[in-house]
Design an enzyme around this catalytic site. Structure first.
Site, PDB file in Angstrom:
ATOM      1  N   GLU A 106       0.838  -1.196   0.000  1.00 21.15           N
ATOM      2  CA  GLU A 106       0.000   0.000   0.000  1.00 21.15           C
ATOM      3  C   GLU A 106       0.882   1.258   0.000  1.00 21.15           C
ATOM      4  O   GLU A 106       1.899   1.279   0.667  1.00 21.15           O
ATOM      5  CB  GLU A 106      -0.912   0.041   1.231  1.00 21.15           C
ATOM      6  CG  GLU A 106      -2.010   1.083   1.083  1.00 21.15           C
ATOM      7  CD  GLU A 106      -2.984   1.138   2.269  1.00 21.15           C
ATOM      8  OE1 GLU A 106      -2.667   0.600   3.346  1.00 21.15           O
ATOM      9  OE2 GLU A 106      -4.046   1.711   2.090  1.00 21.15           O
ATOM     10  N   GLY A 257       3.380   2.484  10.681  1.00 17.05           N
ATOM     11  CA  GLY A 257       3.263   1.874  12.005  1.00 17.05           C
ATOM     12  C   GLY A 257       2.858   0.416  11.879  1.00 17.05           C
ATOM     13  O   GLY A 257       3.328  -0.450  12.616  1.00 17.05           O
ATOM     14  N   ALA A 258       1.960   0.129  10.931  1.00 17.38           N
ATOM     15  CA  ALA A 258       1.475  -1.232  10.715  1.00 17.38           C
ATOM     16  C   ALA A 258       0.716  -1.278   9.394  1.00 17.38           C
ATOM     17  O   ALA A 258       0.320  -0.242   8.870  1.00 17.38           O
ATOM     18  CB  ALA A 258       0.551  -1.657  11.845  1.00 17.38           C
ATOM     19  N   MET A 259       0.540  -2.499   8.854  1.00 16.00           N
ATOM     20  CA  MET A 259      -0.125  -2.647   7.559  1.00 16.00           C
ATOM     21  C   MET A 259      -1.040  -3.867   7.557  1.00 16.00           C
ATOM     22  O   MET A 259      -0.629  -4.966   7.918  1.00 16.00           O
ATOM     23  CB  MET A 259       0.936  -2.755   6.441  1.00 16.00           C
ATOM     24  CG  MET A 259       0.359  -2.986   5.062  1.00 16.00           C
ATOM     25  SD  MET A 259      -0.662  -1.574   4.522  1.00 16.00           S
ATOM     26  CE  MET A 259      -1.884  -2.419   3.529  1.00 16.00           C
ATOM     27  N   GLU A 260      -2.278  -3.649   7.106  1.00 16.66           N
ATOM     28  CA  GLU A 260      -3.352  -4.629   7.286  1.00 16.66           C
ATOM     29  C   GLU A 260      -3.432  -5.733   6.233  1.00 16.66           C
ATOM     30  O   GLU A 260      -4.524  -6.248   5.965  1.00 16.66           O
ATOM     31  CB  GLU A 260      -4.688  -3.882   7.312  1.00 16.66           C
ATOM     32  CG  GLU A 260      -5.138  -3.274   5.945  1.00 16.66           C
ATOM     33  CD  GLU A 260      -4.726  -1.846   5.725  1.00 16.66           C
ATOM     34  OE1 GLU A 260      -3.733  -1.398   6.329  1.00 16.66           O
ATOM     35  OE2 GLU A 260      -5.390  -1.137   4.929  1.00 16.66           O
ATOM     36  N   ASN A 261      -2.312  -6.157   5.645  1.00 16.20           N
ATOM     37  CA  ASN A 261      -2.361  -7.243   4.652  1.00 16.20           C
ATOM     38  C   ASN A 261      -3.247  -8.383   5.157  1.00 16.20           C
ATOM     39  O   ASN A 261      -3.119  -8.817   6.287  1.00 16.20           O
ATOM     40  CB  ASN A 261      -0.953  -7.772   4.407  1.00 16.20           C
ATOM     41  CG  ASN A 261       0.056  -6.669   4.294  1.00 16.20           C
ATOM     42  OD1 ASN A 261      -0.013  -5.864   3.380  1.00 16.20           O
ATOM     43  ND2 ASN A 261       0.971  -6.592   5.243  1.00 16.20           N
ATOM     44  N   HIS A 293      -6.764  -1.594  15.243  1.00 17.94           N
ATOM     45  CA  HIS A 293      -6.913  -0.837  14.000  1.00 17.94           C
ATOM     46  C   HIS A 293      -6.782  -1.764  12.784  1.00 17.94           C
ATOM     47  O   HIS A 293      -7.647  -1.780  11.904  1.00 17.94           O
ATOM     48  CB  HIS A 293      -5.851   0.267  13.955  1.00 17.94           C
ATOM     49  CG  HIS A 293      -5.843   1.079  12.703  1.00 17.94           C
ATOM     50  ND1 HIS A 293      -6.411   2.328  12.615  1.00 17.94           N
ATOM     51  CD2 HIS A 293      -5.359   0.818  11.465  1.00 17.94           C
ATOM     52  CE1 HIS A 293      -6.265   2.801  11.391  1.00 17.94           C
ATOM     53  NE2 HIS A 293      -5.632   1.898  10.655  1.00 17.94           N
ATOM     54  N   GLU A 294      -5.710  -2.541  12.752  1.00 20.88           N
ATOM     55  CA  GLU A 294      -5.489  -3.380  11.569  1.00 20.88           C
ATOM     56  C   GLU A 294      -6.546  -4.477  11.472  1.00 20.88           C
ATOM     57  O   GLU A 294      -6.961  -4.856  10.367  1.00 20.88           O
ATOM     58  CB  GLU A 294      -4.079  -3.981  11.571  1.00 20.88           C
ATOM     59  CG  GLU A 294      -2.923  -2.968  11.709  1.00 20.88           C
ATOM     60  CD  GLU A 294      -3.010  -1.774  10.781  1.00 20.88           C
ATOM     61  OE1 GLU A 294      -3.621  -1.879   9.697  1.00 20.88           O
ATOM     62  OE2 GLU A 294      -2.473  -0.701  11.149  1.00 20.88           O
ATOM     63  N   GLU A 316      -9.520   4.166   6.230  1.00 19.33           N
ATOM     64  CA  GLU A 316      -8.731   4.623   7.379  1.00 19.33           C
ATOM     65  C   GLU A 316      -9.563   5.327   8.459  1.00 19.33           C
ATOM     66  O   GLU A 316      -9.309   5.180   9.637  1.00 19.33           O
ATOM     67  CB  GLU A 316      -7.577   5.513   6.913  1.00 19.33           C
ATOM     68  CG  GLU A 316      -6.574   4.795   6.002  1.00 19.33           C
ATOM     69  CD  GLU A 316      -5.896   3.589   6.664  1.00 19.33           C
ATOM     70  OE1 GLU A 316      -6.067   3.393   7.885  1.00 19.33           O
ATOM     71  OE2 GLU A 316      -5.221   2.832   5.947  1.00 19.33           O
TER      72      GLU A 316
HETATM   73  N1  BES Z   1      -3.014   1.112   5.949  1.00 21.77           N
HETATM   74  C1  BES Z   1      -2.217   1.744   6.938  1.00 21.77           C
HETATM   75  C2  BES Z   1      -0.738   1.639   6.663  1.00 21.77           C
HETATM   76  C3  BES Z   1      -0.242   2.577   5.592  1.00 21.77           C
HETATM   77  C4  BES Z   1      -0.096   3.915   5.855  1.00 21.77           C
HETATM   78  C5  BES Z   1       0.094   2.109   4.348  1.00 21.77           C
HETATM   79  C6  BES Z   1       0.357   4.757   4.862  1.00 21.77           C
HETATM   80  C7  BES Z   1       0.535   2.942   3.355  1.00 21.77           C
HETATM   81  C8  BES Z   1       0.675   4.277   3.610  1.00 21.77           C
HETATM   82  C9  BES Z   1      -2.473   1.134   8.315  1.00 21.77           C
HETATM   83  O1  BES Z   1      -3.727   0.561   8.465  1.00 21.77           O
HETATM   84  C10 BES Z   1      -2.398   2.257   9.306  1.00 21.77           C
HETATM   85  O2  BES Z   1      -3.240   3.096   9.277  1.00 21.77           O
HETATM   86  N2  BES Z   1      -1.382   2.265  10.174  1.00 21.77           N
HETATM   87  C11 BES Z   1      -1.169   3.294  11.142  1.00 21.77           C
HETATM   88  C12 BES Z   1      -1.343   2.778  12.543  1.00 21.77           C
HETATM   89  C13 BES Z   1      -2.749   2.860  13.048  1.00 21.77           C
HETATM   90  C14 BES Z   1      -2.852   2.293  14.442  1.00 21.77           C
HETATM   91  C15 BES Z   1      -3.311   4.250  13.018  1.00 21.77           C
HETATM   92  C16 BES Z   1       0.240   3.774  10.977  1.00 21.77           C
HETATM   93  O3  BES Z   1       0.990   3.167  10.223  1.00 21.77           O
HETATM   94  O4  BES Z   1       0.599   4.763  11.601  1.00 21.77           O
HETATM   95 ZN    ZN Z   2      -5.256   1.898   8.712  1.00 28.42          ZN
END
Ligand code: BES
Ligand code: ZN
Length: 843
Positions: A106, A257-261, A293-294, A316
């Protein structure tokens, strides 16, 4: 299914195939044939750099109406780019180098891993086989932790091994086909990993949390959260998690921070791992939050996906809202929903007060390039998205409380969500389709047209300022409400006109009065303001107060007549107004002062009142679930911001010094009131007693004590670092920061500790402390680290932002540094590949 373009002349046929492919890919031969084996051979190819698309023209015509097989080869070096398929290099505590390979697709980087139709609306079923060759000596050493993970589990009998010549072996992993899904959700991870595993629903879903071998003891907290949250979401949304396994993996180098694959969620180590010794309460909450979140994305995003990135808030914003529900399920003792205003909503109110803000639903034409899409992962999409969704729920479930444990109740909002999910599952939806699914399936509230009502919240930027004024001729017993778009530069340029729907919002507002409240939720009354001016509120007596937006459930700011602010201030001081409401009033008042809509004296009175809330008056003992954490969060915000603003008026300015002294006195008084130094002193700072929110509050007061030089706190901080005492993790950042700021010796000590740290949370605290210095030589020293390996590529943005945020001088020096080192910095945050410049925006 193939995506064809440019009909090639023959009726209904084409000669061209268009695939996304990153510029890093070296694509070899391409063939295409139908199921009955009619072959089309490549004639020519063209690469379009701007859109990262490969256009292949074939010698034979192709019928787009039929199923085709495309075969091609491609290759690329595995770089430390943190995008596409990339590698993490990391060291263990013995200093030995290791490597792990994983993915981050992503938003638009699956094309960097393999040629594909890289758009969220082009869903497919992915059939994956991974083959790995390794040196046989690495395999035979007995403690082999080598793992290959994909979205889906291995097929039955999907693993096989062969020996190759020259002492190499080849392992093959054939995975089950994925559900119908978008490319941005694909993932695989290859490397040494250990897991803790548990099962949901008697074995239906196998859940594992993975980390590199040295983190084997830090996996259980996330695992426990996950197995609580997953079934709760299944029940709430009425749809089972469709995969047989779910892996959560901590990756050493990770940009977000994290990715929801789907089935293989990846995390930054500091977002997943929880060490019993080193994680602060905030760190543990963050791990729970990211899991919640994920997991929310497994439904909002993975099962139902936005059709295009311009509706990213459907992914999101929802995940951000639902993460509070998941966190409440896993950790009810956090009182997470009471933290929503300070952790999410108030950030959005700031971000959305710029005239350059954007609507939740972004015009399609503005979201076509990778840079534009990356830029959408911002505070508006996440925090405004979540806030508007929360406001809608609170309106739709009027009369049915959604406080704390009722977040899981099936109210009209949840009924609407369920039907939206089941209508669009394995497909894509636009925001308009979300609103109509909600409107169709939830009973109408007061006959309101939901789609019409929500329009301005979704399609235009910013939000309203609601102003209360005494109604003339009513002996000060009634107030009228009016609205105008709010901007941080003031509302003088803005007007509301009933003839112009874009100049006003439909505002479902709530309020409490002193007489009507009695401290309970039953006292909350509500109304609708959908004109520029009109709604009215009456109060029982001249002494009564009215406070709009209790619990900050609505996404707007409120201004009051002067004497009303004073009455509210009294309610703040006495503890009659809650911690959350106090934080809201302070946050609104601060923004209004900045915008020139309120006297600074009113704000100072209110901040003083907030700082004077005593333990006795609030009735919030350390055993309570909630505490005065929210109130102090905004007291600190207002105090720190005002001191920082006065810093700009020139060093040694008497105004600045007087303000700093004043704040220092208030901070020390609160520290004394809470008995902080005495209670910490009993364990040398190692332990903090009390409820979760109380422990957070103690961390904040400690940090304020260090910042404003409270004698007892400063003494404790110095002692603990000098004597190498590991104080409670909630206090450590403050201790590290104070040590780093103390001079070259202290800075060197923190730097040494940072170089040796293995725990990700501890390391992050030390890294940020190294950035939080405020004298010229130390800022210089901090900035000099940025281009060395000491500051990892994934931390560059946070580190430079910390330098810039710590002082006026730091801001100026960071800006100069950024300009002078633009090229190497760019290369460093890019990980050396061709990734877009948007990564620098974070700086
Ligand atoms: N889908 C996002 C990760 C992401 C962010 C992918 C930007 C590509 C570009 C993931 O679900 C997300 O939102 N992660 C947050 C953490 C969450 C607890 C708010 C993050 O990475 O900060
Ligand atoms: Zn997210």
């Amino acid at each position: 299914k193939a995506h064809f373009a440019e009909p090639g002349g023959d009726k209904g046929l084409t000669r061209c195939l268009v695939l996304h492919a990153g510029a890093n890919l070296a694509v070899g031969d391409i063939e295409i044939h139908t199921v009955d084996n009619a072959l089309a051979r490549e004639k020519s190819r063209r690469y379009v750099e701007d859109t990262e698309q490969l256009i292949i023209e074939f010698q034979e015509p192709i019928d787009p109406g039929r199923l085709h097989h495309i075969s091609l080869t491609y290759s690329y070096p595995l770089a430390e780019a943190m995008r596409g398929f990339y590698r993490s290099n990391y060291k263990d505590s013995q200093g030995r180098e290791h490597m792990l390979a994983s993915t981050q697709m992503e938003a638009a980087d699956a094309r960097r891993a393999f040629p594909c139709f890289d758009q969220p609306d082009m869903k497919a079923n992915f059939d994956m086989t991974i083959r790995v060759t390794r040196d046989a000596r690495d395999v035979d050493n007995g403690d082999d932790n080598f793992q290959v993970l994909f979205n889906t589990p291995l097929k039955d009998g999907g693993y096989s091994r062969r020996s190759l010549q020259g002492g190499a072996i080849l392992d093959e992993y054939v995975f089950e086909v994925t559900p119908t899904m978008s490319t941005y959700l694909m993932a695989w991870v290859i490397g040494d990993l250990v897991a803790q595993t548990s099962y949901v629903d008697g074995g239906r879903v196998k859940v594992s949390v993975w980390g590199t071998p040295e983190h084997a003891n830090d996996l259980s907290d996330a695992l426990e959260s996950c197995v609580k949250i997953l079934p709760a979401y299944e029940k709430l949304f009425g749809i089972a998690f469709p995969l047989k396994k779910l892996d959560l993996v901590a990756i050493p180098s990770f940009e977000a921070g994290a990715m929801e694959n789907w089935g293989l969620i990846t995390y930054r180590e500091s977002s997943l791992l929880v060490s019993a010794e080193d994680a602060s309460d905030g760190d543990v909450m963050w791990a729970t939050t990211t899991v919640a979140h994920e997991l929310a994305h497994m439904w909002f995003g993975n099962l139902v996906t936005m059709e295009w990135w311009n509706d990213l808030f459907l992914n999101e914003g929802f995940a951000e809202y639902i993460q509070y529900i998941g966190t409440s399920v896993a950790k009810p003792q956090y009182g997470a929903d009471k933290l929503f205003p300070i952790l999410t909503l108030q950030n959005a109110l700031v971000a959305d007060s710029f005239s350059a803000s954007h609507p939740l639903h972004v015009p399609y034409e503005e979201t076509l390039s990778g840079i534009e899409i990356d830029g959408l992962f911002d505070t508006i999409t996440y925090d405004k998205g979540a806030s508007v969704i929360r406001m809608l729920r609170s309106y739709m479930s009027q009369g049915q409380s959604i406080e704390s444990d009722h977040l899981l109740s099936v109210d009209p909002f949840v009924t609407g969500l369920r039907s939206y999910l089941s209508e669009y599952k394995y497909e894509n939806a636009k925001s308009a389709e979300f609103w109509s699914a909600m409107a169709k399936n939830s009973p109408p509230v007061d006959g309101v047209d939901l789609i019409e009502s929500m329009r301005q919240w979704i399609s235009r930027p910013n939000y309203p300022l609601v102003s209360l004024a005494w109604k003339p001729g009513t002996d000060l017993s009634a107030l009228t409400l009016s609205q105008v778009p709010f901007l941080r530069t003031g509302t003088h340029t803005e007007t509301c006109s009933d003839a112009d729907p874009d100049s006003k919002w439909w505002i479902p507002f709530t309020y409490i009065t002193k007489e009507g409240q009695g401290g309970s939720e039953e006292g909350v009354r509500s109304g609708i303001l959908d004109t520029c001016a009109g709604a009215e509120i009456s109060i029982a007596s001249r002494e009564d107060y009215v406070m709009v937006n209790p619990g900050q459930s609505g996404f707007y700011r409120v201004n009051y007549p002067q004497e009303m602010w004073a009455r509210l201030g009294a309610g703040v001081k006495s503890g009659e107004l809650s911690s959350v409401d106090t934080s809201m009033l302070l946050d609104d008042a601060y923004a209004l002062v900045e915008a020139g809509e309120l006297e600074v004296g009113t704000l100072l009175d209110l901040a003083l009142a907030g700082s004077q809330r005593t333990v006795a008056a609030t009735g919030l003992s350390s055993a309570n679930l909630t505490s005065d954490y929210q109130a102090w969060y905004d007291v600190a915000y207002v105090f720190n911001s005002l001191v920082a603003k006065l810093e700009g008026s020139g060093s040694g300015s008497s105004c600045h010094d007087a303000m700093e002294t004043f704040v220092g006195e208030r901070v020390s008084a609160a520290i004394a009131d809470y008995g902080l130094v005495a209670s910490l002193g009993r364990t040398g700072g190692r332990q903090i007693e009390g409820s979760f929110q109380h422990r957070l509050l103690m961390g904040s007061l400690f940090s304020l004590g260090v910042r404003y030089g409270d004698a007892g706190v400063s003494n404790l901080a110095q002692q603990s670092f000098a004597n190498g005492v590991a104080v409670h993790p909630n206090l450590r950042y403050s201790v590290f920061k104070a040590t780093a700021k103390s001079g070259n010796t202290g800075y060197g000590q923190v730097l040494t500790k940072y170089a040796q740290a293995i725990d990700a949370d501890e390391k992050e605290k030390l890294m940020l402390a190294l950035g939080a210095v405020d004298t010229e030589p130390l800022i210089q020293r901090a900035l000099a680290l940025v281009m060395t390996p000491a500051i990892e590529s994934m931390d560059v943005r946070a580190f430079v932002a910390r330098v810039a945020g710590a002082s006026e001088l730091g801001r100026a020096m960071a800006w100069t540094f950024l300009q002078e080192n633009f090229e190497p910095l760019y290369a460093k945050v890019n990980g050396g590949t061709d990734v877009q410049s948007s990564r620098l925006a974070g700086l």
